[in-house]
Design a protein around this motif. Structure first.
Motif, PDB file in Angstrom:
ATOM      1  N   GLU A 177       0.853  -1.180   0.000  1.00 12.26           N
ATOM      2  CA  GLU A 177       0.000   0.000   0.000  1.00 12.26           C
ATOM      3  C   GLU A 177       0.892   1.234   0.000  1.00 12.26           C
ATOM      4  O   GLU A 177       1.855   1.326   0.760  1.00 12.26           O
ATOM      5  CB  GLU A 177      -0.887   0.010   1.240  1.00 12.26           C
ATOM      6  CG  GLU A 177      -1.817   1.212   1.308  1.00 12.26           C
ATOM      7  CD  GLU A 177      -2.704   1.194   2.541  1.00 12.26           C
ATOM      8  OE1 GLU A 177      -3.391   2.199   2.785  1.00 12.26           O
ATOM      9  OE2 GLU A 177      -2.697   0.168   3.253  1.00 12.26           O
ATOM     10  N   ARG A 178       0.581   2.189  -0.873  1.00 15.75           N
ATOM     11  CA  ARG A 178       1.409   3.393  -1.005  1.00 15.75           C
ATOM     12  C   ARG A 178       0.584   4.614  -0.646  1.00 15.75           C
ATOM     13  O   ARG A 178      -0.125   5.162  -1.482  1.00 15.75           O
ATOM     14  CB  ARG A 178       1.988   3.489  -2.411  1.00 15.75           C
ATOM     15  CG  ARG A 178       3.118   2.464  -2.633  1.00 15.75           C
ATOM     16  CD  ARG A 178       3.670   2.477  -4.021  1.00 15.75           C
ATOM     17  NE  ARG A 178       4.805   1.558  -4.108  1.00 15.75           N
ATOM     18  CZ  ARG A 178       5.111   0.848  -5.180  1.00 15.75           C
ATOM     19  NH1 ARG A 178       4.377   0.963  -6.272  1.00 15.75           N
ATOM     20  NH2 ARG A 178       6.147   0.038  -5.183  1.00 15.75           N
ATOM     21  N   ASP A 179       0.708   4.997   0.596  1.00 13.78           N
ATOM     22  CA  ASP A 179       0.039   6.186   1.092  1.00 13.78           C
ATOM     23  C   ASP A 179       0.777   7.407   0.555  1.00 13.78           C
ATOM     24  O   ASP A 179       1.986   7.542   0.755  1.00 13.78           O
ATOM     25  CB  ASP A 179       0.072   6.178   2.622  1.00 13.78           C
ATOM     26  CG  ASP A 179      -0.650   7.372   3.238  1.00 13.78           C
ATOM     27  OD1 ASP A 179      -0.965   8.334   2.505  1.00 13.78           O
ATOM     28  OD2 ASP A 179      -0.895   7.337   4.453  1.00 13.78           O
ATOM     29  N   PRO A 180       0.079   8.327  -0.159  1.00 18.43           N
ATOM     30  CA  PRO A 180       0.762   9.500  -0.711  1.00 18.43           C
ATOM     31  C   PRO A 180       1.508  10.328   0.320  1.00 18.43           C
ATOM     32  O   PRO A 180       2.443  11.045  -0.021  1.00 18.43           O
ATOM     33  CB  PRO A 180      -0.384  10.301  -1.343  1.00 18.43           C
ATOM     34  CG  PRO A 180      -1.410   9.285  -1.678  1.00 18.43           C
ATOM     35  CD  PRO A 180      -1.330   8.263  -0.572  1.00 18.43           C
ATOM     36  N   SER A 181       1.116  10.218   1.594  1.00 20.12           N
ATOM     37  CA  SER A 181       1.762  11.029   2.629  1.00 20.12           C
ATOM     38  C   SER A 181       2.994  10.347   3.222  1.00 20.12           C
ATOM     39  O   SER A 181       3.632  10.898   4.112  1.00 20.12           O
ATOM     40  CB  SER A 181       0.769  11.325   3.757  1.00 20.12           C
ATOM     41  OG  SER A 181       0.391  10.140   4.426  1.00 20.12           O
ATOM     42  N   SER A 182       3.325   9.151   2.747  1.00 24.38           N
ATOM     43  CA  SER A 182       4.415   8.384   3.364  1.00 24.38           C
ATOM     44  C   SER A 182       5.489   8.026   2.351  1.00 24.38           C
ATOM     45  O   SER A 182       5.833   6.860   2.173  1.00 24.38           O
ATOM     46  CB  SER A 182       3.861   7.106   4.011  1.00 24.38           C
ATOM     47  OG  SER A 182       2.901   7.412   4.985  1.00 24.38           O
ATOM     48  N   PHE A 183       6.006   9.029   1.644  1.00 26.83           N
ATOM     49  CA  PHE A 183       7.066   8.750   0.678  1.00 26.83           C
ATOM     50  C   PHE A 183       8.405   8.684   1.398  1.00 26.83           C
ATOM     51  O   PHE A 183       8.525   9.171   2.531  1.00 26.83           O
ATOM     52  CB  PHE A 183       7.039   9.845  -0.400  1.00 26.83           C
ATOM     53  CG  PHE A 183       8.069  10.934  -0.216  1.00 26.83           C
ATOM     54  CD1 PHE A 183       9.045  11.143  -1.152  1.00 26.83           C
ATOM     55  CD2 PHE A 183       8.071  11.758   0.914  1.00 26.83           C
ATOM     56  CE1 PHE A 183       9.993  12.145  -0.988  1.00 26.83           C
ATOM     57  CE2 PHE A 183       9.003  12.762   1.083  1.00 26.83           C
ATOM     58  CZ  PHE A 183       9.967  12.943   0.127  1.00 26.83           C
ATOM     59  N   PRO A 184       9.484   8.091   0.822  1.00 29.17           N
ATOM     60  CA  PRO A 184       9.488   7.468  -0.494  1.00 29.17           C
ATOM     61  C   PRO A 184       8.877   6.071  -0.443  1.00 29.17           C
ATOM     62  O   PRO A 184       8.754   5.489   0.649  1.00 29.17           O
ATOM     63  CB  PRO A 184      10.973   7.404  -0.837  1.00 29.17           C
ATOM     64  CG  PRO A 184      11.644   7.275   0.499  1.00 29.17           C
ATOM     65  CD  PRO A 184      10.826   8.097   1.449  1.00 29.17           C
ATOM     66  N   TRP A 185       8.538   5.545  -1.611  1.00 30.82           N
ATOM     67  CA  TRP A 185       7.869   4.265  -1.692  1.00 30.82           C
ATOM     68  C   TRP A 185       8.849   3.223  -2.220  1.00 30.82           C
ATOM     69  O   TRP A 185       9.243   3.271  -3.394  1.00 30.82           O
ATOM     70  CB  TRP A 185       6.648   4.378  -2.595  1.00 30.82           C
ATOM     71  CG  TRP A 185       5.686   5.430  -2.094  1.00 30.82           C
ATOM     72  CD1 TRP A 185       4.789   5.303  -1.070  1.00 30.82           C
ATOM     73  CD2 TRP A 185       5.536   6.774  -2.577  1.00 30.82           C
ATOM     74  NE1 TRP A 185       4.094   6.475  -0.886  1.00 30.82           N
ATOM     75  CE2 TRP A 185       4.528   7.396  -1.788  1.00 30.82           C
ATOM     76  CE3 TRP A 185       6.144   7.517  -3.585  1.00 30.82           C
ATOM     77  CZ2 TRP A 185       4.125   8.726  -1.993  1.00 30.82           C
ATOM     78  CZ3 TRP A 185       5.754   8.842  -3.784  1.00 30.82           C
ATOM     79  CH2 TRP A 185       4.750   9.433  -3.000  1.00 30.82           C
ATOM     80  N   PRO A 186       9.277   2.259  -1.360  1.00 33.25           N
ATOM     81  CA  PRO A 186      10.261   1.261  -1.793  1.00 33.25           C
ATOM     82  C   PRO A 186       9.818   0.513  -3.049  1.00 33.25           C
ATOM     83  O   PRO A 186       8.628   0.385  -3.335  1.00 33.25           O
ATOM     84  CB  PRO A 186      10.350   0.321  -0.585  1.00 33.25           C
ATOM     85  CG  PRO A 186       9.943   1.163   0.573  1.00 33.25           C
ATOM     86  CD  PRO A 186       8.884   2.091   0.042  1.00 33.25           C
ATOM     87  N   VAL A 187      10.792   0.012  -3.771  1.00 32.72           N
ATOM     88  CA  VAL A 187      10.574  -0.608  -5.078  1.00 32.72           C
ATOM     89  C   VAL A 187      10.377  -2.108  -4.905  1.00 32.72           C
ATOM     90  O   VAL A 187      11.094  -2.767  -4.140  1.00 32.72           O
ATOM     91  CB  VAL A 187      11.774  -0.320  -5.998  1.00 32.72           C
ATOM     92  CG1 VAL A 187      11.617  -1.003  -7.349  1.00 32.72           C
ATOM     93  CG2 VAL A 187      11.933   1.195  -6.182  1.00 32.72           C
ATOM     94  N   THR A 188       9.408  -2.670  -5.610  1.00 37.35           N
ATOM     95  CA  THR A 188       9.128  -4.111  -5.550  1.00 37.35           C
ATOM     96  C   THR A 188      10.011  -4.866  -6.544  1.00 37.35           C
ATOM     97  O   THR A 188      10.591  -4.278  -7.465  1.00 37.35           O
ATOM     98  CB  THR A 188       7.661  -4.404  -5.872  1.00 37.35           C
ATOM     99  OG1 THR A 188       7.414  -4.099  -7.264  1.00 37.35           O
ATOM    100  CG2 THR A 188       6.714  -3.587  -4.997  1.00 37.35           C
ATOM    101  N   ARG A 189      10.059  -6.182  -6.380  1.00 35.13           N
ATOM    102  CA  ARG A 189      10.829  -7.011  -7.318  1.00 35.13           C
ATOM    103  C   ARG A 189      10.218  -6.927  -8.719  1.00 35.13           C
ATOM    104  O   ARG A 189      10.947  -6.877  -9.719  1.00 35.13           O
ATOM    105  CB  ARG A 189      10.876  -8.462  -6.841  1.00 35.13           C
ATOM    106  CG  ARG A 189      11.556  -9.424  -7.813  1.00 35.13           C
ATOM    107  CD  ARG A 189      12.984  -9.000  -8.138  1.00 35.13           C
ATOM    108  NE  ARG A 189      13.548  -9.760  -9.247  1.00 35.13           N
ATOM    109  CZ  ARG A 189      14.356 -10.807  -9.101  1.00 35.13           C
ATOM    110  NH1 ARG A 189      14.678 -11.231  -7.883  1.00 35.13           N
ATOM    111  NH2 ARG A 189      14.844 -11.435 -10.149  1.00 35.13           N
TER     112      ARG A 189
END
Length: 226
Positions: A177-189
């Motif tokens: 889940e990527r909450d816009p307020s919680s960047f950065p967003w780690p990268v998936t495989r």
């Protein structure tokens, strides 16, 4: 490389512990401003303009560049200068003109070609033009379709026989889940694999540091056949 900010003045006689706490509080506040800009951008579907706003805000001492304490990247030129020191003729680009001006100011005698550029829409002359393409912590602040587009553009810049190197914060979740307020967003495989395009994977490593909890990072190398 220190975060870009205006130093806070503290009263004489303040204890080192209290000063350290105050500094940490300053840093948290400055990073929070960066997070606010990222969240507003994601909510407004404005993929990249916030980077220039962030660098302008940091130049005024009102925010800090979150990735400057990790690996700075083209923004301030450290990675570009390192690659140039290995003997490469380097083109280093950033979507933020303020960041490019900062890199040029830091390295006035540099042989690196610092130029404004947009990974989402690179010049046609860059397609298949580079023997080595280095991407470090650039994709993870992007959200939504901008992120997908950026990943798809990376392999298109690699010349025949060339290499794409990606270093990024990682997650083992397949659909986080990527909450816009919680960047950065780690990268998936899956995202790392998608960055290969038509390139051949040489090595993909999931690295763990000694912190608690451990920080995960991808190191991925891809090659284009000559």
């Amino acid at each position: 490389m220190k975060d870009t900010q205006i130093p806070t003045q503290y009263p004489a006689g303040a204890s080192r512990q209290n000063i350290d706490r105050a500094l940490m509080s300053d840093q948290d506040a400055l990073r929070a401003e960066a997070g606010k800009l990222a969240a507003e951008s994601a909510t407004a579907s404005d993929a990249t303009n916030w980077f220039e706003l962030l660098y302008q805000t940091a130049a005024r001492g009102e925010a800090t560049i979150p990735w400057a304490t990790l690996v700075v990247g083209c923004g301030f030129g450290d990675d570009a200068e390192f690659v140039a020191s290995l003997g490469f003729n380097v083109v280093a680009f950033d979507i933020s003109p303020t960041a490019i001006d900062g890199a040029r100011s830091r390295f006035p005698g540099s042989l690196v070609d610092y130029t404004p550029g947009d990974l989402l829409n690179p010049p046609a002359s860059w397609r298949g033009a580079f023997d080595l393409v280095v991407e470090i912590y650039t994709v993870q602040p992007l959200h939504g379709t901008a992120r997908t587009t950026a990943l798809s553009m990376l392999p298109r810049l690699v010349a025949p026989g060339g290499t794409l190197l990606i270093i990024a914060h990682a997650t083992e979740q397949s659909a986080p889940e990527r909450d816009p307020s919680s960047f950065p967003w780690p990268v998936t495989r899956d995202e790392i694999d998608s960055a290969a395009g038509l390139l051949h994977p040489v090595e993909i490593e999931l690295l763990r540091d000694d912190e608690t909890p451990a920080t995960l990072r991808w190191r991925a190398e891809f090659n284009r056949k000559a």
